[in-house]
Design a protein around this motif. Structure first.
Motif: not given
Length: 89
Positions: A12-16, A75-76, A67-70
């Motif tokens: 559920d990690t949001p993209l930029r 990814a975006t 794995d790492n929201a940073m």
């Protein structure tokens, strides 16, 4: 440590950025790592064959971001490059 595919698909990690993709007359909104991962991996690999390198990079970037929201910026950016090249944006 690298995220497994199940982790990336459930993230559920949001993209930029929020991507609005029109495909087959439907508009899909992609706002999270999981949504993006499911979108680019549920389509047939034949549909991505022309963009094989960009697709592979986006999949890898999404797995990392799960794995790492940073890593959501990378990814975006990888998704944007894939979607622009595939003329989905």
């Amino acid at each position: 440590m690298t995220a497994v595919a199940g982790d990336a698909a459930d993230s559920d990690t949001p993209l930029r950025a929020i991507f609005k993709i029109s495909l087959n007359g439907k508009t899909e909104s992609i706002a999270t790592v999981g949504q993006a991962y499911r979108f680019i991996t549920t389509l047939s690999s034949i549909e991505w064959i022309e963009f094989r390198a960009l697709h592979a990079h986006a999949v890898q970037a999404l797995q990392g971001a799960a794995d790492n929201a940073m890593l959501t910026v990378q990814a975006t950016d990888a998704l944007r490059a894939l979607f622009v090249r595939a003329k989905l944006l």
